[in-house]
Design a protein around this motif. Structure first.
Motif, PDB file in Angstrom:
ATOM      1  N   ILE A 323     -26.980  17.769 -14.075  1.00  0.00           N
ATOM      2  CA  ILE A 323     -26.451  17.375 -13.272  1.00  0.00           C
ATOM      3  C   ILE A 323     -26.111  18.847 -11.791  1.00  0.00           C
ATOM      4  O   ILE A 323     -27.796  18.943 -12.282  1.00  0.00           O
ATOM      5  CB  ILE A 323     -25.184  17.676 -14.040  1.00  0.00           C
ATOM      6  N   ALA A 324     -25.316  17.936 -10.970  1.00  0.00           N
ATOM      7  CA  ALA A 324     -25.998  18.875  -9.725  1.00  0.00           C
ATOM      8  C   ALA A 324     -24.882  20.519 -10.904  1.00  0.00           C
ATOM      9  O   ALA A 324     -23.829  20.334 -11.506  1.00  0.00           O
ATOM     10  CB  ALA A 324     -24.770  18.468  -8.818  1.00  0.00           C
ATOM     11  N   PRO A 325     -25.510  21.816 -10.234  1.00  0.00           N
ATOM     12  CA  PRO A 325     -25.215  22.799 -11.116  1.00  0.00           C
ATOM     13  C   PRO A 325     -23.530  22.985  -9.935  1.00  0.00           C
ATOM     14  O   PRO A 325     -22.981  23.597 -11.127  1.00  0.00           O
ATOM     15  CB  PRO A 325     -25.907  23.704  -9.935  1.00  0.00           C
ATOM     16  N   GLU A 326     -22.960  22.538  -9.685  1.00  0.00           N
ATOM     17  CA  GLU A 326     -21.936  22.715  -9.097  1.00  0.00           C
ATOM     18  C   GLU A 326     -21.001  22.297  -9.916  1.00  0.00           C
ATOM     19  O   GLU A 326     -18.912  22.132 -10.147  1.00  0.00           O
ATOM     20  CB  GLU A 326     -21.055  22.361  -7.589  1.00  0.00           C
ATOM     21  N   ASP A 327     -20.860  20.929 -10.813  1.00  0.00           N
ATOM     22  CA  ASP A 327     -20.178  19.700 -11.233  1.00  0.00           C
ATOM     23  C   ASP A 327     -20.064  20.839 -13.221  1.00  0.00           C
ATOM     24  O   ASP A 327     -19.952  19.526 -13.908  1.00  0.00           O
ATOM     25  CB  ASP A 327     -21.298  18.834 -11.305  1.00  0.00           C
ATOM     26  N   TYR A 328     -20.188  21.441 -13.231  1.00  0.00           N
ATOM     27  CA  TYR A 328     -21.218  21.728 -14.171  1.00  0.00           C
ATOM     28  C   TYR A 328     -19.550  21.746 -15.599  1.00  0.00           C
ATOM     29  O   TYR A 328     -19.288  21.050 -16.691  1.00  0.00           O
ATOM     30  CB  TYR A 328     -21.423  23.357 -14.394  1.00  0.00           C
ATOM     31  N   LYS A 330     -16.678  20.197 -14.810  1.00  0.00           N
ATOM     32  CA  LYS A 330     -16.594  18.664 -14.905  1.00  0.00           C
ATOM     33  C   LYS A 330     -17.258  17.726 -16.315  1.00  0.00           C
ATOM     34  O   LYS A 330     -16.166  16.543 -16.491  1.00  0.00           O
ATOM     35  CB  LYS A 330     -16.729  18.465 -12.665  1.00  0.00           C
ATOM     36  N   ALA A 331     -18.953  17.861 -15.526  1.00  0.00           N
ATOM     37  CA  ALA A 331     -19.213  17.355 -16.469  1.00  0.00           C
ATOM     38  C   ALA A 331     -19.511  17.206 -17.969  1.00  0.00           C
ATOM     39  O   ALA A 331     -18.788  16.581 -18.731  1.00  0.00           O
ATOM     40  CB  ALA A 331     -20.774  17.465 -16.329  1.00  0.00           C
ATOM     41  N   LEU A 332     -18.908  19.010 -18.115  1.00  0.00           N
ATOM     42  CA  LEU A 332     -18.967  19.560 -20.095  1.00  0.00           C
ATOM     43  C   LEU A 332     -17.208  18.988 -20.450  1.00  0.00           C
ATOM     44  O   LEU A 332     -17.204  18.212 -21.497  1.00  0.00           O
ATOM     45  CB  LEU A 332     -18.232  20.840 -20.141  1.00  0.00           C
ATOM     46  N   THR A 333     -16.669  18.333 -19.488  1.00  0.00           N
ATOM     47  CA  THR A 333     -15.359  17.880 -19.751  1.00  0.00           C
ATOM     48  C   THR A 333     -15.182  16.655 -20.424  1.00  0.00           C
ATOM     49  O   THR A 333     -14.551  16.220 -21.605  1.00  0.00           O
ATOM     50  CB  THR A 333     -14.236  18.628 -18.566  1.00  0.00           C
ATOM     51  N   ILE A 334     -15.829  15.457 -19.208  1.00  0.00           N
ATOM     52  CA  ILE A 334     -16.018  14.338 -19.167  1.00  0.00           C
ATOM     53  C   ILE A 334     -16.622  14.211 -20.873  1.00  0.00           C
ATOM     54  O   ILE A 334     -16.558  13.471 -21.694  1.00  0.00           O
ATOM     55  CB  ILE A 334     -16.616  13.832 -18.344  1.00  0.00           C
ATOM     56  N   ILE A 335     -17.891  15.222 -20.826  1.00  0.00           N
ATOM     57  CA  ILE A 335     -18.628  14.197 -22.349  1.00  0.00           C
ATOM     58  C   ILE A 335     -17.573  14.896 -23.565  1.00  0.00           C
ATOM     59  O   ILE A 335     -18.068  14.098 -24.166  1.00  0.00           O
ATOM     60  CB  ILE A 335     -19.749  15.336 -21.972  1.00  0.00           C
ATOM     61  N   ARG A 336     -17.061  16.248 -23.636  1.00  0.00           N
ATOM     62  CA  ARG A 336     -16.161  16.612 -25.014  1.00  0.00           C
ATOM     63  C   ARG A 336     -15.085  15.321 -25.050  1.00  0.00           C
ATOM     64  O   ARG A 336     -14.459  14.762 -25.933  1.00  0.00           O
ATOM     65  CB  ARG A 336     -15.322  17.368 -24.630  1.00  0.00           C
ATOM     66  N   GLU A 337     -14.536  14.111 -23.724  1.00  0.00           N
ATOM     67  CA  GLU A 337     -13.541  13.531 -23.886  1.00  0.00           C
ATOM     68  C   GLU A 337     -14.282  12.595 -24.580  1.00  0.00           C
ATOM     69  O   GLU A 337     -13.813  11.787 -25.361  1.00  0.00           O
ATOM     70  CB  GLU A 337     -12.922  13.283 -22.279  1.00  0.00           C
TER      71      GLU A 337
END
Length: 428
Positions: A323-328, A330-337
């Motif tokens: 991922i892009a560093p600044e998207d940590y 957001k990405a973690l939230t969507i993976i958990r979703e």
């Protein structure tokens, strides 16, 4: 689709014959298995490097390659890997089948003799391997271990396992440890190699078009050992436990961040729920049609890649993403979703059936190759469960929606690991 296996325990070695008409080559595999141990892993990691360099009769790499060429381009590979809490050292030799080469009636015997030499009779000087080989290959392994840091995806995987499985055998690095390389001598490596022949579990496989009785006679007359000094059981059970999730963020010089998440499934290859876990993994992150790929990568453009894979002998599941560093966050939230969606049964019957088909097709493709067939059969040895290919396919086909939801709810997040750019600011 069926794979007929003929097994025989002889000379304290387990022989596995896999006769089939599909291939015009014969593939031999000799597998040594022992528990992962921090004190011996670097020796085991170094052995494939050294053993590829020559045998008693073919003492140099050049002479060994010339003999392989004489055997109509036979292919040799030696490597180590971990399955659950076991370390496996595998010798592969693939040779053309003399049935299809008129006038080559000694090819099989020569191939078996070469395999025997590679496994049992390495090039030796005094009480060790040739000093120049030991020194050179040790340095090559050292450089390979150090270079892992440059492959950020591999490095992130290792760091995740270091932290998540701290104190468990599974955290031991299969590639060995750089600092250990100066801790043992050539003679100590050779002694360990000799002990391994007595103490490891040994399985020998042959796959191809051959007469099983003749092949067994040829192999058992050559591959022998005295009774083992000790049994080496591996306890790969994962006790039921309350799992809490930890987070670790580390920085390095890099542009693309690596977000890896480790989960405990507590479901092993031998368990009844394993087929349902396979289907869950396929739908969650195993294929381009999976939730992770579509929602994290395609819809939200948050990941260069996002996949999941299982460790079927340890009851673990891993998500790996770039991922892009600044998207940590957001990405973690969507993976958990996506995991929550699986737990809530937010998938269609069509997606369920498509995933089953993808898994079965993937397995068929694997079994089309001799090494894939051998690895499938060996999975049963390590996993303490015998299952035919047809039974495996049937088990996957019978997985229900409710079973997928059940195993999804058994998957517990245990570790979030982020390797990101130095000074990179995670989004809030």
């Amino acid at each position: 689709m069926s794979v007929k296996e003929i097994k025989q325990n002889e000379n304290n070695i387990q022989f596995h014959m896999l006769p089939n008409k599909k291939h015009k080559t014969l593939t031999f595999a000799v597998k040594f298995r022992a528990p992962l141990e921090r004190g011996t892993i670097t020796k085991r990691a170094l052995l494939p490097y050294v053993l590829k360099q020559g045998t008693a009769s073919f003492p140099t790499r050049k002479e060994l390659q010339e003999e392989l060429a004489e055997l109509y381009g036979a292919v040799l590979s030696i490597g180590g890997s971990k399955k659950g809490e076991s370390h496996i050292l595998t010798f592969y030799l693939e040779v053309p089948n003399e049935k299809f080469l008129p006038g080559t009636n000694s090819l099989l015997e020569r191939a078996i003799e070469l395999l025997y030499e590679i496994v049992y009779k390495p090039n030796q000087e005094e009480n060790g391997f040739p000093k120049r080989v030991f020194d050179r290959e040790k340095e090559i392994l050292r450089q390979n271990i150090l270079s892992i840091k440059d492959d950020k995806a591999s490095y992130a995987n290792i760091r995740l396992m270091d932290e998540m499985c701290s104190g468990e055998r599974y955290s031991i690095h299969a590639q060995g440890y750089e600092k250990d390389l100066s801790a043992f001598s050539n003679q100590e490596l050779f002694t360990y190699y000799q002990n391994m022949h007595q103490e490891d579990e040994i399985d020998i496989y042959v796959s191809g078009d051959f007469d099983a009785e003749q092949m067994l006679n040829l192999l058992t007359s050559r591959f022998k050992r005295s009774s083992k000094k000790k049994e080496a059981p591996v306890n790969d059970d994962v006790p039921a436990q309350s799992v809490t999730s930890k987070e670790l963020i580390e920085e390095d010089q890099m542009q693309q961040a690596k977000l890896n998440i480790g989960y405990r499934t507590n479901i092993l290859f031998r368990d009844e729920k394993y087929p349902a876990l396979q289907v869950f993994n396929g739908m969650f992150g195993g294929f381009p049609s999976s939730k992770l790929f579509i929602n994290v990568r395609e819809k939200n453009s948050l990941a260069y890649y996002a996949v999941s894979r299982m460790e079927s002998h340890k009851g673990l599941l891993f998500v790996m993403s770039g991922i892009a560093p600044e998207d940590y966050n957001k990405a973690l939230t969507i993976i958990r979703e996506q995991l929550e969606a699986m737990k809530n049964g937010e998938f269609t019957e069509e997606e369920l059936e498509e995933t089953k088909l993808l898994i079965i097709n993937q397995l068929k493709e694997t079994l089309d190759h001799t090494q894939g067939m051998i690895e499938f059969m060996y999975q049963q040895v390590v996993g303490h469960k015998e299952i035919t290919v047809d039974e495996l396919f049937h088990g996957i086909q019978q997985v229900t929606r409710e079973q997928v939801i059940e195993v999804a709810n058994q998957v517990k997040e245990n570790m979030v690991y982020l390797l990101t750019s130095e000074g990179g600011e995670a989004d809030e």
